[in-house]
Design an enzyme around this catalytic site. Structure first.
Site, short mmCIF file in Angstrom:
data_model
loop_
_atom_site.label_atom_id
_atom_site.label_comp_id
_atom_site.label_asym_id
_atom_site.label_seq_id
_atom_site.Cartn_x
_atom_site.Cartn_y
_atom_site.Cartn_z
N ARG A 1 0.68 -0.84 0.13
CA ARG A 1 -0.17 -0.07 -0.18
C ARG A 1 0.79 1.75 0.37
O ARG A 1 0.54 2.36 -0.42
CB ARG A 1 -0.75 0.08 0.82
CG ARG A 1 -0.06 -0.06 2.55
CD ARG A 1 -1.00 -0.20 3.54
NE ARG A 1 -1.23 -0.60 4.55
CZ ARG A 1 -0.63 0.14 6.36
NH1 ARG A 1 -2.12 0.57 5.90
NH2 ARG A 1 -0.37 -1.24 7.42
N GLU B 1 -19.41 4.58 -0.38
CA GLU B 1 -18.30 4.57 -1.34
C GLU B 1 -19.42 4.37 -2.81
O GLU B 1 -18.73 4.35 -3.83
CB GLU B 1 -17.98 2.66 -0.90
CG GLU B 1 -16.61 2.55 -0.26
CD GLU B 1 -17.29 2.79 1.42
OE1 GLU B 1 -18.45 2.52 1.40
OE2 GLU B 1 -16.67 2.81 2.68
#
Lengths: 316, 280
Positions: free
Chosen positions: A13, A61
């Protein structure tokens, strides 16, 4: 053949976060959206450097995916950032209609994929995302293997025109690919050449495959290790060429056996050159809380499982 | 500047197109399409600044999105009669190899369409994104989006409504086709919407009301909405319409939401609508 050398432990990440910053420096149209996980996605550097190009979407989202689709109208290159679970299953219809079917240039950056999310447990450990995303017509699906490859992939997809799903993870994991590498979407990377069996791996399982290959070579087997970072479009030529030589395949991935990389490889071989194949993947199961390495062991994704799969396939 | 009579004439032709399109393939959604014929006619004839030389980016143009994509016939008719594509192409609606898919899509490259819609609740988010890009690019044009009222039952709409107000997306005008009917019946019976004005105001929007089946009121309402842009709030128009407006036997019920007229019904319906610009 690509060279590899272990350098340090680092999370993929962070490769995304650093790659996003670099992509933002290179192109002012790169914008980023995040659903209340800026720190987890390592997007703070981009946010600090380009506050006017960072959009906080909140814990919403579905809207984030739609806004990202709309942002492309007028030329922006949006990266959405949230966990892989919320980047796919939660918003599948939004991605399907507003991004994939509409052909929008959205980059879906999905962190904390798979079991190695660890202690948060099965609610967040999505193991179905590659399957969901590769089924969407036109969607590019990428699962890099370490920090450097993730960084390079992030920069590369910003320069690619079309929807992309970029999957990466939470834990610190061995870094073994070189800095500032060239990332070619859809191109396999061969880390080790061999004649007896081909291991085809993606994501965190690539390092495990290389360790497995070391052990198997010590035992007298000649093992080829291919890293498929782009699950779709699949590098058919590289796989078929390798299998023509070795005649046996093991696939390895941090994903359900159904719908993952193994499925794609099996389909390719079934149509072109049917050969024995074994699958290292999660076998129709949810995960659970635990440490990444414990989960890899328990769910059969680690080095020992890959070694066992190779031993099975060479007997067939 | 067209006169109100001229706009009404156009809307009459659009209604004929809608009926003939859905009749020809015995499918499609005439009810909401007829109800929104005046809105689309006013928007494309009097309000929006656009080029029929279609470019996806729509830079320095007003943009139109249709979130309730099932009323595609009205949009297709108005796009064709505004010059985006040949009027004759309306005859391909919902047929194989057509650019006029059942629900609007970019996939077949139909000029005028910038995103697919049909699965409900997604259009507001996309319109917000397009409006934000305009702001980032220093483009001062306006983004319009139409929604069904039943569609407001989708959760994503309220995510988007919260987001638009928070981010002061004030170059966005979202119109709600407030006909109070959906496939299964009256919205009040299916899942009541409550006080929509209060809801949107509570979410931070500038809310106004408009009679969407009165051409003069529609033109004036859209102009008023445009005058409200740039004031730090997204704008919501609660547009009162009648499902099936313009055809007497289609009004007053939800039954014509998604049912095409048969030959006899088509004849009856067309007899109520003047052919003003030539049928396709």
């Amino acid at each position: 053949m690509a060279k590899y050398e272990y350098t340090e432990m680092k999370d993929t990440r962070s490769g995304f976060g650093d790659g996003l910053l670099e992509a933002g420096k290179r192109n002012k149209d790169v914008v980023a959206l995040c659903a209340d996980l800026t720190g987890s996605l390592k997007m703070n550097a981009f946010k600090d450097a380009f506050p006017d190009r960072f959009i906080q979407a909140g814990i919403a989202e579905a809207n984030m995916m739609g806004v990202a689709a709309g942002l492309t109208i007028g030329g922006k290159i949006p990266f959405t950032g949230t966990f892989a679970n919320f980047s796919t299953g939660r918003v599948y219809d939004q991605i399907r209609q507003s991004i994939a079917y509409s052909g929008k240039n959205v980059k879906i950056a999905a962190s904390h994929a798979g079991l190695t999310l660890g202690e948060d447990g099965a609610t967040h450990q999505i193991l179905e995302d590659i399957g969901l995303m590769k089924m969407l017509p036109g969607m590019v699906v990428i699962n890099p293997c370490d920090y450097e490859q993730t960084k390079a992939a992030t920069i590369a997809i910003a320069e690619f025109d079309g929807p992309v799903y970029l999957r990466f993870g939470r834990p610190k994991w061995p870094v073994f690919t070189p800095p500032n590498q060239k990332f070619e979407i859809g191109k396999a990377v061969t880390f080790q050449e061999g004649n007896d069996v081909t291991i085809i791996a993606t994501g965190h399982c690539v390092w495990e495959s290389l360790k497995a290959a070391e052990e198997l070579e010590a035992g007298g087997l000649s093992v080829e290790v291919i890293n498929i970072h782009t699950i779709k479009p699949l590098d058919n030529d590289a796989i078929l060429k390798s299998v023509a030589k070795t005649g046996r395949v093991v696939t390895a991935e941090e994903h359900q056996m159904n719908g993952g990389l193994g499925d794609s490889v099996a389909q390719l071989l079934a149509r072109n050159n049917p050969k024995p194949i074994e699958f290292v993947a999660v076998d129709d199961s949810f995960g659970e809380s635990g440490k990444p390495e414990e989960l890899f062991e328990k769910y059969g994704l680690g080095k020992s499982s890959i070694v066992a799969a190779v031993k099975r396939v060479v007997k067939r | 500047m067209a006169t109100i009579q001229e706009l009404e004439n156009t809307a009459s032709q659009v209604r004929r197109d809608i009926l003939r399109m859905v009749h020809a393939v015995n499918s499609g959604h005439p009810g909401g399409s007829l109800g929104c014929a005046d809105y689309f006619t006013a928007l494309y004839s009097e309000i929006m600044d656009y080029s029929t030389d279609f470019k996806m980016d729509g830079t320095n143009e007003d943009l139109c999105f249709l979130s309730n994509g099932h009323i595609s016939p009205v949009w297709y008719s108005v796009l064709a009669r505004s010059g985006f594509f040949p009027i004759s192409e309306l005859s391909t609606f919902r047929k194989i190899d057509s650019r006029l898919q059942g629900h609007p899509t970019t996939h077949e490259g139909l000029p005028g369409i910038r995103i697919a819609s049909g699965s409900l609740g997604q259009g507001m988010s996309a319109a917000i994104g397009a409006a934000m890009t305009k702001k980032m690019n220093g483009d001062t044009k306006t983004v319009y989006c139409l929604h069904g009222d039943g569609e407001l039952q989708e959760g994503q709409i309220w995510e988007a409504a919260m987001f638009a107000a928070h981010n002061k997306v004030d170059n966005l005008i979202c119109t709600i086709d407030y006909n109070q009917r959906q496939i299964d019946g009256d919205t009040d019976d299916v899942l009541s919407l409550g006080n929509l004005r209060a809801k949107f105001e509570a979410f931070g929007w500038d809310v106004m009301e408009m009679d969407g089946n009165n051409m003069e009121a529609t033109v004036n309402g859209l102009k008023e909405a445009k005058s409200k842009t740039g004031n730090g709030k997204p704008i919501c128009i609660l547009m009162t319409t009648e499902m099936g407006a313009g055809v007497d036997f289609m009004m007053g019920s939800h039954k014509w939401h998604g049912v095409a007229p048969n030959d006899e019904q088509l004849k009856d319906a067309l007899s109520q609508l003047t052919e003003t610009a030539g049928d396709y």
